[in-house]
Scaffold this motif. Structure first.
Motif, PDB file in Angstrom:
ATOM      1  N   ASN A 153       0.815  -1.213   0.000  1.00 13.66           N
ATOM      2  CA  ASN A 153       0.000   0.000   0.000  1.00 13.66           C
ATOM      3  C   ASN A 153       0.855   1.272   0.000  1.00 13.66           C
ATOM      4  O   ASN A 153       0.449   2.306   0.523  1.00 13.66           O
ATOM      5  CB  ASN A 153      -0.953   0.009   1.209  1.00 13.66           C
ATOM      6  N   THR A 154       2.029   1.189  -0.579  1.00 12.53           N
ATOM      7  CA  THR A 154       2.901   2.368  -0.663  1.00 12.53           C
ATOM      8  C   THR A 154       2.991   2.908  -2.089  1.00 12.53           C
ATOM      9  O   THR A 154       3.520   3.999  -2.294  1.00 12.53           O
ATOM     10  CB  THR A 154       4.325   2.021  -0.193  1.00 12.53           C
ATOM     11  N   LEU A 155       2.497   2.161  -3.057  1.00 16.91           N
ATOM     12  CA  LEU A 155       2.601   2.575  -4.456  1.00 16.91           C
ATOM     13  C   LEU A 155       1.336   3.316  -4.852  1.00 16.91           C
ATOM     14  O   LEU A 155       0.254   2.743  -4.899  1.00 16.91           O
ATOM     15  CB  LEU A 155       2.795   1.348  -5.351  1.00 16.91           C
ATOM     16  N   LYS A 156       1.492   4.604  -5.159  1.00 20.78           N
ATOM     17  CA  LYS A 156       0.331   5.421  -5.501  1.00 20.78           C
ATOM     18  C   LYS A 156       0.474   6.106  -6.851  1.00 20.78           C
ATOM     19  O   LYS A 156      -0.475   6.192  -7.612  1.00 20.78           O
ATOM     20  CB  LYS A 156       0.084   6.467  -4.415  1.00 20.78           C
ATOM     21  N   TYR A 157       1.699   6.608  -7.159  1.00 13.92           N
ATOM     22  CA  TYR A 157       1.903   7.413  -8.351  1.00 13.92           C
ATOM     23  C   TYR A 157       2.827   6.724  -9.354  1.00 13.92           C
ATOM     24  O   TYR A 157       3.734   5.980  -8.966  1.00 13.92           O
ATOM     25  CB  TYR A 157       2.524   8.767  -7.981  1.00 13.92           C
ATOM     26  N   THR A 158       2.616   7.001 -10.621  1.00 11.77           N
ATOM     27  CA  THR A 158       3.528   6.468 -11.625  1.00 11.77           C
ATOM     28  C   THR A 158       4.926   7.073 -11.494  1.00 11.77           C
ATOM     29  O   THR A 158       5.904   6.492 -11.951  1.00 11.77           O
ATOM     30  CB  THR A 158       3.007   6.739 -13.049  1.00 11.77           C
ATOM     31  N   SER A 159       5.043   8.230 -10.842  1.00 11.22           N
ATOM     32  CA  SER A 159       6.365   8.821 -10.630  1.00 11.22           C
ATOM     33  C   SER A 159       7.240   7.930  -9.758  1.00 11.22           C
ATOM     34  O   SER A 159       8.468   8.027  -9.791  1.00 11.22           O
ATOM     35  CB  SER A 159       6.232  10.209  -9.990  1.00 11.22           C
ATOM     36  N   GLN A 160       6.622   7.043  -8.973  1.00 12.31           N
ATOM     37  CA  GLN A 160       7.397   6.082  -8.194  1.00 12.31           C
ATOM     38  C   GLN A 160       7.950   4.968  -9.084  1.00 12.31           C
ATOM     39  O   GLN A 160       8.915   4.309  -8.711  1.00 12.31           O
ATOM     40  CB  GLN A 160       6.522   5.474  -7.088  1.00 12.31           C
ATOM     41  N   LEU A 161       7.345   4.764 -10.239  1.00 14.14           N
ATOM     42  CA  LEU A 161       7.783   3.719 -11.162  1.00 14.14           C
ATOM     43  C   LEU A 161       8.799   4.230 -12.172  1.00 14.14           C
ATOM     44  O   LEU A 161       9.635   3.468 -12.652  1.00 14.14           O
ATOM     45  CB  LEU A 161       6.577   3.153 -11.922  1.00 14.14           C
ATOM     46  N   PHE A 162       8.718   5.510 -12.525  1.00 14.02           N
ATOM     47  CA  PHE A 162       9.569   6.061 -13.579  1.00 14.02           C
ATOM     48  C   PHE A 162      10.370   7.255 -13.074  1.00 14.02           C
ATOM     49  O   PHE A 162      10.559   8.236 -13.787  1.00 14.02           O
ATOM     50  CB  PHE A 162       8.707   6.475 -14.777  1.00 14.02           C
ATOM     51  N   ALA A 163      10.874   7.160 -11.848  1.00 18.17           N
ATOM     52  CA  ALA A 163      11.629   8.276 -11.267  1.00 18.17           C
ATOM     53  C   ALA A 163      13.048   8.337 -11.788  1.00 18.17           C
ATOM     54  O   ALA A 163      13.710   9.358 -11.682  1.00 18.17           O
ATOM     55  CB  ALA A 163      11.642   8.155  -9.744  1.00 18.17           C
ATOM     56  N   TYR A 164      13.545   7.239 -12.347  1.00 19.25           N
ATOM     57  CA  TYR A 164      14.920   7.206 -12.836  1.00 19.25           C
ATOM     58  C   TYR A 164      15.046   7.949 -14.166  1.00 19.25           C
ATOM     59  O   TYR A 164      14.065   8.177 -14.868  1.00 19.25           O
ATOM     60  CB  TYR A 164      15.383   5.756 -13.013  1.00 19.25           C
TER      61      TYR A 164
END
Length: 395
Positions: free
Chosen positions: A191-202
């Motif tokens: 329950n910590t994944l909310k935004y796509t920015s967490q997936l494509f921050a690199y």
């Protein structure tokens, strides 16, 4: 910002490990990854049992203790990495040394048929970036499949489709996407994944960011020609690169890391066809104090970090080559004073399609302080009809 990138890389390490630890009593098979030709150690090789969701890397000495249960003995174990040919071995047949084959040979001298040095070719590539690659606004769609694994359990797995806006390789920011549909294969258990920015921050597009393509900094890299035994790659100059520098100005990483890779360049026009980047590092002692919060991470002995990124530029529109594929992986292994370890892996494959150069729709860049309205994963309902009928266009 630099430290934030490291914290994002380690984002899932600090999630409550009680919910992500298998209770079976593992046995371990020990081996060392060795270069078949010169018999030298190959460090940081990816080793995986996909069927059991187990992912590891060999250490800096090529050593690995790979966990298994008796029921796994007939499973196929995959040894892979940039610069080596993928090798598959049945677990029960793994020997004390695993011999791996280089996927390309480094040529320390100038290739006679080119009558040019890798330095002069790379200089021409950089001078023609604007001619060969887009510098104007455009839209495209992205399909991505993403898997995050921690302690041999899939934390989440999803696929998504989004529409993106880009200014081209000269733009300053990470490309922002407008999420259109998401399909949770395995729902986020933390329950910590909310935004796509967490997936494509690199930093994703190396033409946009990589210092090996900087008009001055590339001179600080060691360059060599490389060859492969693949017939289809004869159309390219392949230049391997590495740097002894381990700071942000060369590696684009906020922590000390080795940085190396290779660039595939079309011989006919000096456009970039593919860039492979690889980072390998270990944080210990003073590094942990400097790069991480000492209080929060006081029980950590070391952190092993490995990332690899492949970008392919095969989409040609109006004589310019656009990105068509991204393949990104990272792996981290944290060792605590108690000798307990937490291993995490993240894999993302993306395919870009439906490029639009006219009537371009701008999607505002969303930084970490602003409200994120286009990228909220949990607020996007699953459209079962969409995913039932969705097929990727031919690339």
């Amino acid at each position: 910002m630099k430290k934030l990138l490291l914290l994002l890389l380690l984002h899932f390490i600090n999630v409550n490990a009680q919910n992500t630890t298998k209770t079976e009593d593992y046995q371990y098979v020990s081996t060392i990854t060795i270069d078949e030709k010169n018999k030298e150690i190959i460090p940081f090789v990816n080793i995986s049992n996909v069927k059991r969701q187990i992912y590891r890397i060999s250490n800096e000495n090529g050593e690995i203790e790979f966990p298994y249960l008796t029921s796994h003995l007939n499973d196929t174990i995959v040894f892979s990495g940039i610069g080596i040919e993928t090798k598959k071995i049945v677990l029960k047949n793994i020997a004390p040394k695993v011999l791996l084959e280089n996927s390309f040979d480094i040529l320390n001298e100038v290739i006679i048929t080119t009558k040019r040095s890798p330095e002069s070719i790379l200089k021409e590539v950089i001078s023609k970036l604007e001619e060969n690659h887009p510098t104007h606004p455009h839209n495209y769609k992205r399909y991505s499949k993403i898997l995050s694994n921690k302690n041999d359990i899939n934390i989440f797995e999803l696929e998504l489709v989004a529409k993106e806006f880009s200014f081209g390789y000269r733009q300053e920011y990470i490309t922002t996407l407008g999420l259109e549909s998401v399909n949770w294969i395995t729902k986020d258990t933390t329950n910590t994944l909310k935004y796509t920015s967490q997936l494509f921050a690199y930093r994703e597009n190396p033409i946009q960011y990589a210092n090996i393509l900087h008009k001055r900094k590339h001179k600080k890299f060691t360059l060599n020609f490389a060859t492969t035994n693949k017939k289809e790659e004869e159309q390219y100059y392949i230049i391997s690169f590495k740097t002894e520098k381990d700071d942000w100005n060369f590696t684009n990483k906020s922590y000390p890391t080795a940085y190396f890779g290779s660039i595939y360049i079309r011989k006919n026009d000096f456009s970039i066809a593919k860039i492979i980047e690889k980072w390998e590092g270990i944080l210990k002692n003073n590094d942990l104090d400097y790069y991480l919060n000492k209080t929060k991470h006081r029980n950590i002995i070391d952190i092993k970090l490995k990332e690899q990124s492949i970008a392919v530029f095969n989409k040609k529109i109006e004589n310019k080559y656009y990105v068509s594929n991204f393949d990104y992986k990272n792996y981290s292994e944290v060792t605590f004073n108690s000798k307990k370890t937490i291993n995490s892996s993240f894999n993302s494959k993306s395919y870009l399609f439906d490029f639009e150069l006219n009537d371009v729709k701008e999607i505002s860049y969303e930084n970490y302080e602003n409200e994120k309205i286009n990228t909220v994963l949990n607020d996007t309902e699953i459209n079962t009809n969409f995913w039932k009928n969705f097929t990727l266009p031919e690339m």
